[in-house]
Design a protein around this motif. Structure first.
Motif, mmCIF file in Angstrom:
data_model
loop_
_atom_site.group_PDB
_atom_site.id
_atom_site.type_symbol
_atom_site.label_atom_id
_atom_site.label_comp_id
_atom_site.label_asym_id
_atom_site.label_seq_id
_atom_site.Cartn_x
_atom_site.Cartn_y
_atom_site.Cartn_z
ATOM 1 N N ALA A 47 54.501 31.290 46.706
ATOM 2 C CA ALA A 47 54.004 29.802 47.505
ATOM 3 C C ALA A 47 52.960 29.569 47.011
ATOM 4 O O ALA A 47 52.430 28.042 47.104
ATOM 5 N N ALA A 48 51.824 30.170 46.461
ATOM 6 C CA ALA A 48 50.631 29.829 46.039
ATOM 7 C C ALA A 48 50.147 28.824 45.280
ATOM 8 O O ALA A 48 49.977 28.578 44.865
ATOM 9 N N LEU A 49 51.070 29.711 44.189
ATOM 10 C CA LEU A 49 51.452 29.079 42.582
ATOM 11 C C LEU A 49 52.179 27.399 42.956
ATOM 12 O O LEU A 49 51.460 26.790 42.541
ATOM 13 N N ASP A 50 52.794 27.331 44.193
ATOM 14 C CA ASP A 50 53.369 26.501 44.391
ATOM 15 C C ASP A 50 52.376 24.857 44.832
ATOM 16 O O ASP A 50 52.861 23.576 44.027
ATOM 17 N N TYR A 51 51.802 25.481 45.659
ATOM 18 C CA TYR A 51 50.366 25.165 46.468
ATOM 19 C C TYR A 51 49.804 24.401 45.048
ATOM 20 O O TYR A 51 49.132 23.057 45.225
ATOM 21 N N LEU A 52 49.286 25.483 44.894
ATOM 22 C CA LEU A 52 48.448 25.031 42.827
ATOM 23 C C LEU A 52 48.850 24.101 41.759
ATOM 24 O O LEU A 52 48.711 22.672 42.243
ATOM 25 N N GLN A 53 50.331 23.957 42.178
ATOM 26 C CA GLN A 53 51.416 22.720 41.156
ATOM 27 C C GLN A 53 51.347 21.481 42.008
ATOM 28 O O GLN A 53 50.837 20.317 41.696
ATOM 29 N N ALA A 54 51.265 21.590 43.462
ATOM 30 C CA ALA A 54 51.820 20.201 44.132
ATOM 31 C C ALA A 54 49.951 19.717 44.328
ATOM 32 O O ALA A 54 49.980 18.194 44.103
ATOM 33 N N ARG A 55 49.367 20.122 44.058
ATOM 34 C CA ARG A 55 48.070 19.428 44.804
ATOM 35 C C ARG A 55 47.921 19.352 42.699
ATOM 36 O O ARG A 55 47.068 17.955 42.970
ATOM 37 N N SER A 56 48.061 19.651 41.837
ATOM 38 C CA SER A 56 47.705 19.201 40.441
ATOM 39 C C SER A 56 48.587 18.513 40.057
ATOM 40 O O SER A 56 48.215 17.012 40.024
ATOM 41 N N ASP A 57 49.917 18.291 40.823
ATOM 42 C CA ASP A 57 51.178 16.972 40.539
ATOM 43 C C ASP A 57 50.451 15.552 41.243
ATOM 44 O O ASP A 57 50.657 14.532 40.690
ATOM 45 N N GLY A 59 47.150 15.466 42.059
ATOM 46 C CA GLY A 59 45.509 14.372 41.944
ATOM 47 C C GLY A 59 44.716 15.244 42.132
ATOM 48 O O GLY A 59 43.650 15.146 42.294
ATOM 49 N N ASP A 60 44.867 16.233 43.411
ATOM 50 C CA ASP A 60 44.149 16.822 44.451
ATOM 51 C C ASP A 60 43.272 18.209 44.044
ATOM 52 O O ASP A 60 43.770 18.764 43.053
ATOM 53 N N ALA A 61 41.892 18.294 43.884
ATOM 54 C CA ALA A 61 41.235 19.139 43.445
ATOM 55 C C ALA A 61 42.166 20.752 43.973
ATOM 56 O O ALA A 61 42.427 20.283 44.653
ATOM 57 N N TRP A 62 41.677 22.006 43.189
ATOM 58 C CA TRP A 62 42.111 22.715 44.062
ATOM 59 C C TRP A 62 41.286 23.640 44.009
ATOM 60 O O TRP A 62 39.645 22.919 44.460
ATOM 61 N N PRO A 63 41.492 24.505 45.412
ATOM 62 C CA PRO A 63 40.275 25.022 46.217
ATOM 63 C C PRO A 63 39.212 25.329 44.980
ATOM 64 O O PRO A 63 39.855 26.467 44.162
ATOM 65 N N GLU A 64 38.478 26.258 45.840
ATOM 66 C CA GLU A 64 37.350 26.852 45.019
ATOM 67 C C GLU A 64 37.527 28.441 45.010
ATOM 68 O O GLU A 64 36.564 28.611 44.435
ATOM 69 N N LEU A 65 38.427 28.246 46.182
ATOM 70 C CA LEU A 65 38.164 29.852 46.320
ATOM 71 C C LEU A 65 39.547 29.937 46.918
ATOM 72 O O LEU A 65 40.541 29.045 47.416
ATOM 73 N N LEU A 87 48.988 29.947 33.124
ATOM 74 C CA LEU A 87 48.773 28.165 33.251
ATOM 75 C C LEU A 87 47.842 27.692 32.151
ATOM 76 O O LEU A 87 46.867 28.570 31.639
ATOM 77 N N PRO A 88 48.509 26.241 31.833
ATOM 78 C CA PRO A 88 47.510 25.864 30.541
ATOM 79 C C PRO A 88 46.038 26.095 30.900
ATOM 80 O O PRO A 88 45.258 25.837 32.327
ATOM 81 N N GLU A 89 45.303 26.192 29.979
ATOM 82 C CA GLU A 89 43.572 25.880 30.446
ATOM 83 C C GLU A 89 43.337 24.635 30.567
ATOM 84 O O GLU A 89 41.968 25.114 31.905
ATOM 85 N N GLU A 90 43.835 23.658 30.827
ATOM 86 C CA GLU A 90 42.975 22.474 31.253
ATOM 87 C C GLU A 90 44.152 22.163 33.016
ATOM 88 O O GLU A 90 43.214 21.089 33.348
ATOM 89 N N VAL A 91 44.984 22.731 33.156
ATOM 90 C CA VAL A 91 45.338 22.849 34.183
ATOM 91 C C VAL A 91 44.078 24.178 35.647
ATOM 92 O O VAL A 91 44.143 23.928 36.520
ATOM 93 N N ARG A 92 44.570 25.322 34.956
ATOM 94 C CA ARG A 92 43.911 26.302 36.197
ATOM 95 C C ARG A 92 41.862 25.704 36.091
ATOM 96 O O ARG A 92 41.863 25.184 35.265
ATOM 97 N N CYS A 93 41.722 25.735 37.545
ATOM 98 C CA CYS A 93 39.742 25.119 37.436
ATOM 99 C C CYS A 93 39.473 26.458 36.726
ATOM 100 O O CYS A 93 39.528 26.760 38.116
ATOM 101 N N ALA A 94 38.023 25.911 36.018
ATOM 102 C CA ALA A 94 37.092 26.797 35.675
ATOM 103 C C ALA A 94 36.362 27.009 36.879
ATOM 104 O O ALA A 94 35.818 27.866 37.254
ATOM 105 N N ARG A 95 36.137 26.218 38.236
ATOM 106 C CA ARG A 95 35.353 26.112 38.915
ATOM 107 C C ARG A 95 36.267 27.271 40.240
ATOM 108 O O ARG A 95 35.665 28.108 41.612
ATOM 109 N N THR A 96 37.274 27.684 40.409
ATOM 110 C CA THR A 96 37.849 28.312 41.294
ATOM 111 C C THR A 96 37.787 29.487 41.277
ATOM 112 O O THR A 96 37.434 30.479 40.331
ATOM 113 N N LEU A 97 37.370 30.657 42.238
ATOM 114 C CA LEU A 97 36.779 31.496 42.260
ATOM 115 C C LEU A 97 37.910 32.667 42.993
ATOM 116 O O LEU A 97 38.373 32.028 44.177
ATOM 117 N N ILE A 98 38.607 33.752 42.233
ATOM 118 C CA ILE A 98 39.234 34.061 42.953
ATOM 119 C C ILE A 98 38.627 35.783 43.129
ATOM 120 O O ILE A 98 38.878 36.293 42.321
#
Length: 145
Positions: A47-57, A59-65, A87-98
């Motif tokens: 569900a988390a990966l689906d959520y991130l993909q939906a945000r990318s699709d 054009g929404d920013a990924w969560p910062e945390l 995930l491709p580097e351009e898709v992963r958000c460098a600002r997202t803290l896990i």
């Protein structure tokens, strides 16, 4: 005279945990801090990966945390991290803290989480206000000036 609420320090957090009570507790704690604007929830890694993909699709920013539990059905936290790293580097958000969360006392879990380059920290549940404040500060540092 009414005073406008202050802007949150970061916009969005994604809670990834299958335990509804934990999500409720963490959500309330986050709201009380007033540091994060939006709280989204995914109940497992899929569900988390689906959520991130939906945000990318969209054009929404990924969560910062992302607060990521280890033990979940379908796809656990470590499996999520494996897929996240693919995930491709351009898709992963460098600002997202896990942040990896767990009640596990196994040293192997701690070491595995700490060895993952996408994990900022390993924290035992439940998260405390001081943790949220530290996570937000780390997110702001990643954002830069």
């Amino acid at each position: 005279m009414t005073t406008a609420a202050p802007e949150p320090a970061i916009e969005t957090v994604l809670l990834v945990d299958d335990d509804k009570v934990t999500n409720l507790m963490h959500g309330r704690l986050i709201k009380r801090t007033g540091l994060i604007g939006q709280i989204d929830v995914a109940t497992d890694g899929v569900a988390a990966l689906d959520y991130l993909q939906a945000r990318s699709d969209a054009g929404d920013a990924w969560p910062e945390l992302i607060l990521l539990d280890i033990n979940m059905p379908r796809m656990d936290g470590f499996e999520f991290l494996e897929h996240y790293a693919q995930l491709p580097e351009e898709v992963r958000c460098a600002r997202t803290l896990i942040i990896m969360l767990s009640t596990s006392v196994l040293r192997a879990d701690h070491e595995r989480a700490e060895a993952d380059p996408n994990v900022h920290a390993f924290v035992s549940k439940p998260v405390q206000s001081a943790h949220i404040e530290a996570f937000v500060t780390a997110c702001q540092a990643r954002r830069g000036p």
